[in-house]
Scaffold this motif. Structure first.
Motif, PDB file in Angstrom:
ATOM      1  N   VAL A 297       0.743  -1.384   0.040  1.00  0.00           N
ATOM      2  CA  VAL A 297      -0.438   0.423   0.120  1.00  0.00           C
ATOM      3  C   VAL A 297       1.100   1.271   0.027  1.00  0.00           C
ATOM      4  CG1 VAL A 297      -1.802  -1.174   1.103  1.00  0.00           C
ATOM      5  CG2 VAL A 297       0.004   0.335   2.528  1.00  0.00           C
ATOM      6  N   MET A 298       2.058   1.151   0.007  1.00  0.00           N
ATOM      7  CA  MET A 298       3.005   2.375   0.261  1.00  0.00           C
ATOM      8  C   MET A 298       4.230   2.903  -1.060  1.00  0.00           C
ATOM      9  SD  MET A 298       2.332   3.785   2.889  1.00  0.00           S
ATOM     10  CE  MET A 298       1.633   3.309   4.670  1.00  0.00           C
ATOM     11  N   ILE A 299       4.136   1.761  -2.083  1.00  0.00           N
ATOM     12  CA  ILE A 299       4.277   2.246  -3.442  1.00  0.00           C
ATOM     13  C   ILE A 299       3.870   2.579  -3.801  1.00  0.00           C
ATOM     14  CG2 ILE A 299       4.826   0.737  -5.370  1.00  0.00           C
ATOM     15  CD1 ILE A 299       6.010  -0.441  -3.114  1.00  0.00           C
ATOM     16  N   LYS A 300       2.478   3.481  -4.150  1.00  0.00           N
ATOM     17  CA  LYS A 300       2.212   4.745  -4.649  1.00  0.00           C
ATOM     18  C   LYS A 300       0.975   4.932  -3.208  1.00  0.00           C
ATOM     19  CE  LYS A 300       4.261   4.825  -8.726  1.00  0.00           C
ATOM     20  NZ  LYS A 300       4.821   6.295  -8.878  1.00  0.00           N
ATOM     21  N   PRO A 301       1.447   5.246  -2.657  1.00  0.00           N
ATOM     22  CA  PRO A 301       0.449   5.719  -1.323  1.00  0.00           C
ATOM     23  C   PRO A 301      -0.317   7.303  -1.884  1.00  0.00           C
ATOM     24  CG  PRO A 301       2.820   6.567  -0.570  1.00  0.00           C
ATOM     25  CD  PRO A 301       2.931   6.139  -2.036  1.00  0.00           C
ATOM     26  N   ASP A 302      -1.358   6.832  -1.452  1.00  0.00           N
ATOM     27  CA  ASP A 302      -2.219   8.630  -1.743  1.00  0.00           C
ATOM     28  C   ASP A 302      -1.524   9.602  -0.762  1.00  0.00           C
ATOM     29  OD1 ASP A 302      -3.972  11.048  -1.448  1.00  0.00           O
ATOM     30  OD2 ASP A 302      -5.781   9.238  -1.155  1.00  0.00           O
ATOM     31  N   LEU A 303      -0.879  10.468  -0.690  1.00  0.00           N
ATOM     32  CA  LEU A 303      -0.567  11.720  -0.061  1.00  0.00           C
ATOM     33  C   LEU A 303      -1.728  12.672   0.662  1.00  0.00           C
ATOM     34  CD1 LEU A 303       2.815  11.740  -1.464  1.00  0.00           C
ATOM     35  CD2 LEU A 303       2.307  10.805   1.042  1.00  0.00           C
ATOM     36  N   SER A 304      -2.714  12.929   0.209  1.00  0.00           N
ATOM     37  CA  SER A 304      -4.011  13.448   0.742  1.00  0.00           C
ATOM     38  C   SER A 304      -4.780  13.136   1.801  1.00  0.00           C
ATOM     39  CB  SER A 304      -4.738  14.039  -0.689  1.00  0.00           C
ATOM     40  OG  SER A 304      -5.697  12.902  -1.040  1.00  0.00           O
ATOM     41  N   ALA A 305      -4.365  11.981   2.329  1.00  0.00           N
ATOM     42  CA  ALA A 305      -5.053  10.834   3.436  1.00  0.00           C
ATOM     43  C   ALA A 305      -4.407  10.057   4.024  1.00  0.00           C
ATOM     44  CB  ALA A 305      -6.577  10.822   2.620  1.00  0.00           C
ATOM     45  N   GLU A 306      -4.582   9.354   4.690  1.00  0.00           N
ATOM     46  CA  GLU A 306      -4.178   8.624   5.517  1.00  0.00           C
ATOM     47  C   GLU A 306      -4.379   7.355   4.661  1.00  0.00           C
ATOM     48  OE1 GLU A 306      -7.047  10.248   6.878  1.00  0.00           O
ATOM     49  OE2 GLU A 306      -6.298  10.791   8.772  1.00  0.00           O
ATOM     50  N   VAL A 307      -3.345   6.438   4.840  1.00  0.00           N
ATOM     51  CA  VAL A 307      -2.709   5.165   4.659  1.00  0.00           C
ATOM     52  C   VAL A 307      -1.972   3.703   4.956  1.00  0.00           C
ATOM     53  CG1 VAL A 307      -1.664   3.797   2.222  1.00  0.00           C
ATOM     54  CG2 VAL A 307      -2.033   6.316   2.514  1.00  0.00           C
ATOM     55  N   TYR A 308      -3.402   3.358   5.669  1.00  0.00           N
ATOM     56  CA  TYR A 308      -3.564   2.365   6.627  1.00  0.00           C
ATOM     57  C   TYR A 308      -2.836   1.195   6.170  1.00  0.00           C
ATOM     58  CZ  TYR A 308      -6.510   5.463   8.485  1.00  0.00           C
ATOM     59  OH  TYR A 308      -7.115   6.008   9.361  1.00  0.00           O
ATOM     60  N   THR A 309      -1.678   0.394   6.945  1.00  0.00           N
ATOM     61  CA  THR A 309      -1.221  -0.880   6.775  1.00  0.00           C
ATOM     62  C   THR A 309      -0.598  -1.552   7.918  1.00  0.00           C
ATOM     63  OG1 THR A 309       1.205  -1.975   6.227  1.00  0.00           O
ATOM     64  CG2 THR A 309       1.212   0.127   6.888  1.00  0.00           C
ATOM     65  N   ASP A 310      -0.529  -2.499   8.554  1.00  0.00           N
ATOM     66  CA  ASP A 310       0.008  -3.729   9.674  1.00  0.00           C
ATOM     67  C   ASP A 310       1.009  -3.920  10.156  1.00  0.00           C
ATOM     68  OD1 ASP A 310      -3.293  -3.761  10.278  1.00  0.00           O
ATOM     69  OD2 ASP A 310      -2.817  -6.345   9.875  1.00  0.00           O
ATOM     70  N   GLN A 311       1.861  -3.420   8.958  1.00  0.00           N
ATOM     71  CA  GLN A 311       3.430  -3.883   8.495  1.00  0.00           C
ATOM     72  C   GLN A 311       3.833  -2.987   9.138  1.00  0.00           C
ATOM     73  OE1 GLN A 311       4.304  -5.238   5.125  1.00  0.00           O
ATOM     74  NE2 GLN A 311       1.963  -5.333   4.420  1.00  0.00           N
ATOM     75  N   LEU A 312       4.094  -2.193  10.186  1.00  0.00           N
ATOM     76  CA  LEU A 312       5.292  -0.954  10.395  1.00  0.00           C
ATOM     77  C   LEU A 312       5.640  -1.630  11.106  1.00  0.00           C
ATOM     78  CD1 LEU A 312       3.096   2.262  11.236  1.00  0.00           C
ATOM     79  CD2 LEU A 312       4.706   1.333   8.808  1.00  0.00           C
ATOM     80  N   TRP A 313       5.376  -2.361  11.979  1.00  0.00           N
ATOM     81  CA  TRP A 313       6.744  -3.832  12.937  1.00  0.00           C
ATOM     82  C   TRP A 313       7.270  -4.162  12.594  1.00  0.00           C
ATOM     83  CZ3 TRP A 313       7.164  -8.733  13.219  1.00  0.00           C
ATOM     84  CH2 TRP A 313       6.258  -9.398  11.883  1.00  0.00           C
ATOM     85  N   ILE A 314       7.193  -4.175  11.228  1.00  0.00           N
ATOM     86  CA  ILE A 314       7.746  -4.589  10.875  1.00  0.00           C
ATOM     87  C   ILE A 314       9.104  -3.809  10.035  1.00  0.00           C
ATOM     88  CG2 ILE A 314       8.740  -6.531   8.612  1.00  0.00           C
ATOM     89  CD1 ILE A 314       5.859  -7.287   8.242  1.00  0.00           C
ATOM     90  N   TYR A 315       9.068  -2.903   9.679  1.00  0.00           N
ATOM     91  CA  TYR A 315       9.755  -2.114   9.209  1.00  0.00           C
ATOM     92  C   TYR A 315      10.293  -1.342  10.383  1.00  0.00           C
ATOM     93  CZ  TYR A 315       8.309  -3.551   4.895  1.00  0.00           C
ATOM     94  OH  TYR A 315       7.515  -4.421   3.787  1.00  0.00           O
ATOM     95  N   GLU A 316       9.510  -0.552  11.038  1.00  0.00           N
ATOM     96  CA  GLU A 316      10.092   0.525  11.995  1.00  0.00           C
ATOM     97  C   GLU A 316      10.962  -0.300  13.149  1.00  0.00           C
ATOM     98  OE1 GLU A 316      11.534   3.288  11.532  1.00  0.00           O
ATOM     99  OE2 GLU A 316      10.416   4.462  10.621  1.00  0.00           O
ATOM    100  N   GLY A 317       9.963  -1.472  13.811  1.00  0.00           N
ATOM    101  CA  GLY A 317      10.599  -2.357  14.437  1.00  0.00           C
ATOM    102  C   GLY A 317      12.160  -3.577  14.157  1.00  0.00           C
ATOM    103  N   PHE A 318      12.181  -3.737  13.050  1.00  0.00           N
ATOM    104  CA  PHE A 318      13.402  -4.883  12.679  1.00  0.00           C
ATOM    105  C   PHE A 318      14.505  -3.328  12.171  1.00  0.00           C
ATOM    106  CE2 PHE A 318      12.043  -8.566  10.422  1.00  0.00           C
ATOM    107  CZ  PHE A 318      10.794  -8.824  10.725  1.00  0.00           C
ATOM    108  N   THR A 319      14.117  -2.386  11.678  1.00  0.00           N
ATOM    109  CA  THR A 319      15.590  -1.619  11.181  1.00  0.00           C
ATOM    110  C   THR A 319      15.664  -0.588  12.907  1.00  0.00           C
ATOM    111  OG1 THR A 319      13.994  -0.662   9.617  1.00  0.00           O
ATOM    112  CG2 THR A 319      16.231   0.584  10.431  1.00  0.00           C
ATOM    113  N   SER A 320      14.962  -0.524  14.299  1.00  0.00           N
ATOM    114  CA  SER A 320      15.193  -0.822  15.645  1.00  0.00           C
ATOM    115  C   SER A 320      16.110  -1.770  15.834  1.00  0.00           C
ATOM    116  CB  SER A 320      14.072  -0.672  16.512  1.00  0.00           C
ATOM    117  OG  SER A 320      13.406   0.670  15.926  1.00  0.00           O
ATOM    118  N   PHE A 321      16.167  -2.613  15.585  1.00  0.00           N
ATOM    119  CA  PHE A 321      17.110  -4.084  16.324  1.00  0.00           C
ATOM    120  C   PHE A 321      18.894  -4.009  15.362  1.00  0.00           C
ATOM    121  CE2 PHE A 321      18.928  -7.685  14.552  1.00  0.00           C
ATOM    122  CZ  PHE A 321      19.595  -8.579  15.929  1.00  0.00           C
ATOM    123  N   TYR A 322      18.136  -3.454  14.500  1.00  0.00           N
ATOM    124  CA  TYR A 322      19.169  -3.471  13.661  1.00  0.00           C
ATOM    125  C   TYR A 322      19.939  -2.122  13.645  1.00  0.00           C
ATOM    126  CZ  TYR A 322      19.113  -7.727  10.555  1.00  0.00           C
ATOM    127  OH  TYR A 322      18.587  -9.082  10.242  1.00  0.00           O
TER     128      TYR A 322
END
Length: 597
Positions: A297-322
């Motif tokens: 859903v973040m490949i071409k997100p709509d920047l005029s409104a919220e774009v929802y995903t369950d996956q931020l734990w993968i992206y910010e979480g894994f990065t916070s480990f590394y």
């Protein structure tokens, strides 16, 4: 890039330092349409909150090349329709820029900074057109330097001109114009640029030296092809601000100037400097993991409104480990220091009651309304997908090693994500981690993810850390500034208030009340002024001293609430053992896990 196609031209200049104004002119070719709609994003990728950047547009007018003014109609909070009658036109507008953050735009006497999402309007329906930008630094300020990672327009290189293949690329390169200290270094065939705003004598040479092995680690982990040839660490120095935001070939950072090493100082690695290196590590890691590997859903997100995903734990979480483990792997910090940082992260999580109510998948989805709009009760109601996500990543690495006889690690998962999703930017689905582990390595981790990602169970690290020679320990808090991560160094607090306070003119002001602890049970509320304990007027130090010395089961506390004087009964409760620290039981196993000699 086919430069024979229509190009949208932008011109950016500092109109006023004292009034904090950018001036933007935007020349749009004939698009064979009676009218054209332009709009500005409402949010910036990587920061999940509606910010309504268009509210900072002050003046706005459109005209043809011969000076005829065109009719402009505002359609909504961030969109305008220009009646063109099929003609090319130029927009001229000013943008108020006084938000000292990594998300927006800012101008002061030392520098000007902006993200494209704050200053560059898009032509709706034509975002795929190439965008050319000319940056005009103030002519009377000869020491002001222009820096951005945007591709240079080689035809007009001397004029600070840049060429982006489309609007998405235009807005994904922050821009700095101003006084700065600057250095660059090579890692392989990638140039890394360090920039620090203003004239503070930051030790750029030391920081460059310390960043080299961090950059080497990330490049080696993901291997070629590298997603960038040049990368900019763009740091805005401030008195007390903090932040970082990733971009495709750069990062914008905000950091306190005197938390960094200064030229001429004795060499030392303070905790605040280590935190800066970790922040750099975090944002650089996002070059792969967020900017290329990303939710579908973040490949071409709509920047005029919220774009929802369950996956931020993968992206910010894994990065916070590394971010931290990279510093230890690279030898920038010791293994013991790394364990201290992990202990601090575990302490923060243990002291968050919200982890028992909200899963990290829910935290990801609700980032727009809960994580990015926290109030004083947030610790009781939500969990951080950064904090718990990083602990989940550590647990996943240990679990994969255990279930594969030490053949599979989290590094292998990251490399598959880069190969299958990052190189082509195909976008990940919610089950991507379970799918990769199962299809690539034959390891079923569904039970783990169900309990710690989609459920609210704690990561069972105490069962797995022994595999790498580490033991988990808990103790009571030793003081209000005790972040955890270290063994006890002094006597702990005997009794726990369960609230955060700060000194007031008389007594202390309550900033936060932790669910289920003494203050909560007594009915103490946020913003109460606690003025007395058993009849004695207190400050924060005396309050804790009297609390520890109390021999009764309850004490009387006096609070002022909205002009009313209240006497409350405070239960005297023993301090919880919720401060975590890790110790090494097998140094060889731990070094082997870190990959250190």
């Amino acid at each position: 890039m086919n430069t024979e196609s229509p190009v949208i031209d932008y011109r950016l200049s500092v109109k006023s330092q004292s009034q904090h104004l950018f001036e933007v002119t935007m020349t749009v070719p004939d698009l064979d349409s009676e009218s054209v709609t332009v709009c500005l994003p409402a949010w910036i990728p990587g920061s999940y909150m509606i910010r309504d950047f268009a509210r900072n547009i002050i003046t706005f007018e459109a005209s043809t090349s011969d000076g005829e003014f065109l009719e402009v109609s505002k359609l909504d909070k961030q969109s305008w329709k220009i009646t063109t009658s099929g003609r090319a036109f130029t927009l001229s507008y000013t943008v108020y820029a006084f938000d000292l953050s990594v998300r927006s735009a800012f101008i002061n006497d030392e520098f000007a900074f902006c993200n494209g999402t704050s200053v560059f309007l898009a032509v709706k329906g034509h975002e795929q057109l190439p965008c050319r930008l000319q940056i005009i630094p103030p002519t009377h300020l000869s020491l002001w330097h222009v820096e951005t990672s945007m591709p240079v327009d080689n035809i007009r290189e001397s004029d600070a001109c840049y060429l982006s293949k489309d609007y998405d690329e235009l807005i994904d390169h922050p821009i700095f114009i101003g006084r700065c200290s600057r250095a660059s270094f090579m890692v392989g065939d990638v140039e890394f640029v360090l920039l620090f705003s203003g004239s503070t004598q930051v030790d750029v040479s030391k920081i460059s030296t310390d960043l080299v092995p961090i950059c080497e680690h990330h490049l080696k982990l993901f291997s070629r092809p590298y997603p960038m040839q040049r990368y900019v660490f763009m740091t805005l120095l401030s008195d007390s601000g903090y932040g970082g935001l990733e971009h495709r070939s750069s990062t914008a950072l905000l950091y306190p100037r005197f938390d960094l090493p200064l030229t001429g100082e004795p060499v030392r690695n303070s905790d605040t400097y280590t935190a800066f290196l970790s922040l750099c590590s975090h944002e650089l890691f996002h070059t792969w993991h967020v900017k290329r590997i990303k939710p579908s859903v973040m490949i071409k997100p709509d920047l005029s409104a919220e774009v929802y995903t369950d996956q931020l734990w993968i992206y910010e979480g894994f990065t916070s480990f590394y971010d931290d483990v990279t510093l230890a792997r690279a030898g920038v910090i010791s293994g013991e220091k790394y364990l201290e940082l992990v202990g601090q992260n575990l302490t923060r999580l243990q002291q968050t009651a919200g982890r028992n109510k909200q899963s990290v998948a829910e935290s990801s989805f609700d980032a727009w309304t809960k994580f990015y709009k926290q109030d004083a009760s947030a610790t009781n109601n939500i969990v951080s997908y950064y904090n718990k996500g990083g602990i989940i990543a550590l647990g996943l690495d240990l679990l994969l090693r255990r279930r594969s006889n030490n053949e599979v690690t989290l590094d292998n998962v990251m490399q598959i994500l880069w190969r299958d999703y990052g190189l082509e930017q195909s976008g990940t689905q919610d089950n991507v981690i379970a799918e990769v582990c199962n299809s690539e390595f034959g390891i079923d981790i569904t039970d783990y993810l169900q309990s710690v990602v989609y459920g609210t169970e704690d990561v069972p690290l105490q069962h797995w850390l022994s595999d790498i020679g580490i033991e988990m320990n808990f103790r009571p808090r030793q003081g209000k500034d005790d972040k955890g991560g270290t063994p006890p160094a002094s006597a702990p607090h005997r009794h726990q208030l369960g609230a955060s306070v700060k000194n007031a003119e008389a007594g202390v002001t309550v900033l936060q009340v932790r669910e289920g602890l003494a203050a909560c049970q007594a009915g103490i509320q946020i913003n109460d002024r606690l003025v007395a304990f058993n009849g004695y007027v207190v400050n924060d130090a005396l309050l804790q001293r009297l609390l520890d010395a109390c021999q009764q089961s309850h004490a009387q506390v006096t609070v002022i609430r909205e002009g009313r004087l209240l006497n409350l009964e405070l239960p005297i409760l023993s301090s919880r053992e919720d401060v975590c620290y890790l110790t090494i039981s097998n140094p060889d196993a731990f070094k082997q896990w870190l990959g250190r000699p």
